[in-house]
Each structure stands twice: as C-alpha cells, then as structure tokens.
Design a protein around this motif. Structure first.
Motif, short mmCIF file in Angstrom:
data_model
loop_
_atom_site.label_atom_id
_atom_site.label_comp_id
_atom_site.label_asym_id
_atom_site.label_seq_id
_atom_site.Cartn_x
_atom_site.Cartn_y
_atom_site.Cartn_z
N LEU A 66 -16.59 34.28 0.68
CA LEU A 66 -15.70 34.68 1.77
C LEU A 66 -16.47 34.74 3.09
O LEU A 66 -16.00 34.23 4.11
CB LEU A 66 -15.06 36.04 1.48
N LEU A 67 -17.65 35.33 3.05
CA LEU A 67 -18.47 35.41 4.26
C LEU A 67 -18.80 34.02 4.78
O LEU A 67 -18.69 33.75 5.98
CB LEU A 67 -19.75 36.20 3.99
N ASP A 68 -19.19 33.12 3.88
CA ASP A 68 -19.51 31.75 4.30
C ASP A 68 -18.29 31.05 4.87
O ASP A 68 -18.38 30.37 5.89
CB ASP A 68 -20.08 30.95 3.13
N TRP A 69 -17.15 31.20 4.22
CA TRP A 69 -15.93 30.54 4.69
C TRP A 69 -15.54 31.06 6.09
O TRP A 69 -15.23 30.28 6.98
CB TRP A 69 -14.77 30.76 3.72
N LEU A 70 -15.58 32.38 6.26
CA LEU A 70 -15.24 32.95 7.56
C LEU A 70 -16.23 32.51 8.64
O LEU A 70 -15.83 32.21 9.77
CB LEU A 70 -15.23 34.49 7.48
N ALA A 71 -17.51 32.44 8.29
CA ALA A 71 -18.53 32.02 9.26
C ALA A 71 -18.33 30.57 9.68
O ALA A 71 -18.41 30.24 10.87
CB ALA A 71 -19.92 32.22 8.67
N VAL A 72 -18.05 29.70 8.73
CA VAL A 72 -17.81 28.28 9.05
C VAL A 72 -16.54 28.14 9.88
O VAL A 72 -16.51 27.42 10.89
CB VAL A 72 -17.74 27.43 7.77
N ASP A 73 -15.50 28.85 9.49
CA ASP A 73 -14.24 28.79 10.24
C ASP A 73 -14.44 29.29 11.67
O ASP A 73 -13.92 28.69 12.62
CB ASP A 73 -13.18 29.64 9.53
N PHE A 74 -15.20 30.35 11.84
CA PHE A 74 -15.48 30.90 13.17
C PHE A 74 -16.22 29.87 14.02
O PHE A 74 -15.85 29.62 15.16
CB PHE A 74 -16.30 32.18 13.03
N ARG A 75 -17.24 29.25 13.45
CA ARG A 75 -18.02 28.26 14.20
C ARG A 75 -17.16 27.04 14.53
O ARG A 75 -17.18 26.54 15.65
CB ARG A 75 -19.25 27.85 13.38
N GLU A 76 -16.39 26.56 13.55
CA GLU A 76 -15.57 25.36 13.78
C GLU A 76 -14.40 25.61 14.72
O GLU A 76 -13.85 24.68 15.28
CB GLU A 76 -15.09 24.80 12.44
N SER A 77 -14.02 26.88 14.90
CA SER A 77 -12.94 27.20 15.85
C SER A 77 -13.46 27.23 17.28
O SER A 77 -12.71 27.55 18.20
CB SER A 77 -12.32 28.55 15.50
N GLY A 78 -14.74 26.91 17.46
CA GLY A 78 -15.32 26.96 18.79
C GLY A 78 -15.77 28.37 19.16
O GLY A 78 -15.78 28.74 20.32
N TRP A 79 -16.11 29.16 18.15
CA TRP A 79 -16.56 30.54 18.35
C TRP A 79 -15.45 31.38 18.99
O TRP A 79 -15.69 32.20 19.87
CB TRP A 79 -17.85 30.60 19.17
N ASP A 80 -14.22 31.15 18.53
CA ASP A 80 -13.05 31.84 19.08
C ASP A 80 -13.02 33.29 18.57
O ASP A 80 -12.57 33.56 17.46
CB ASP A 80 -11.78 31.09 18.68
N VAL A 81 -13.49 34.21 19.39
CA VAL A 81 -13.60 35.61 19.00
C VAL A 81 -12.23 36.22 18.73
O VAL A 81 -12.05 36.95 17.76
CB VAL A 81 -14.35 36.40 20.09
N LYS A 82 -11.26 35.91 19.56
CA LYS A 82 -9.94 36.49 19.37
C LYS A 82 -9.35 36.05 18.03
O LYS A 82 -8.81 36.87 17.28
CB LYS A 82 -9.01 36.06 20.52
#
Length: 88
Positions: A66-82
C-alpha cells in the motif's frame, strides 16, 4: 569576486543534482515519506509507525504494498499534494 561566483554556481549545480536525485523514480524515499506523513496526519498512525526514522533502525511498514502504491501514485500525479491528502 569571480571565485565567489564560481563557488555559488557550483553550489547551485549541486543543489539541482540533489533535487533531481530526490524525485527520480529510482529513489522512492521522498514520496514514501511524504505519503506516510499524510497518512499519519489523517489517521494518527502512519503506515510506518516510526515516521521520524525511515531507515534500517525504524519499523517496517505495516502494509508495504500500500505504501509503495500510494508513493508511486503520488509521484505519477505530479506530486499533487491535494490529491494525495484526499486519498489517505
């Protein structure tokens, strides 16, 4: 003066290299730590309970996939914090 300028330019190049290394897909640490902090802020406990120590002496993640998936998704979203803050 020229030496000072050269030293500043070298510092800027080093800083740029550091930024590039931090956000590369080969180095997931920054995105994993960030996602864990969002999770911890939202749910009181992070996926890695020792949020202050992501190193070898810290606890292992309770759900590493889960941590890896969320981290990859965060990075691939362009570091979209919101967007990331809404997922946790």
């Amino acid at each position: 003066m020229f030496r000072a300028f050269c030293a500043m330019a070298a510092d800027l190049r080093a800083t740029a290299r550091t930024r590039e290394v931090l956000v590369t897909p080969e180095n997931p640490l920054l995105s994993r730590v960030t996602v864990n902090r969002f999770w911890q802020r939202s749910l009181a406990t992070g996926i890695v309970r020792t949020a202050e120590d992501f190193g070898s002496q810290g606890e292992a993640p309770s759900h590493p996939e889960l941590l890896d998936w969320l981290a990859v998704d965060f990075r691939e979203s362009g570091w979209d914090v919101k967007r990331c803050s809404n997922c946790s």
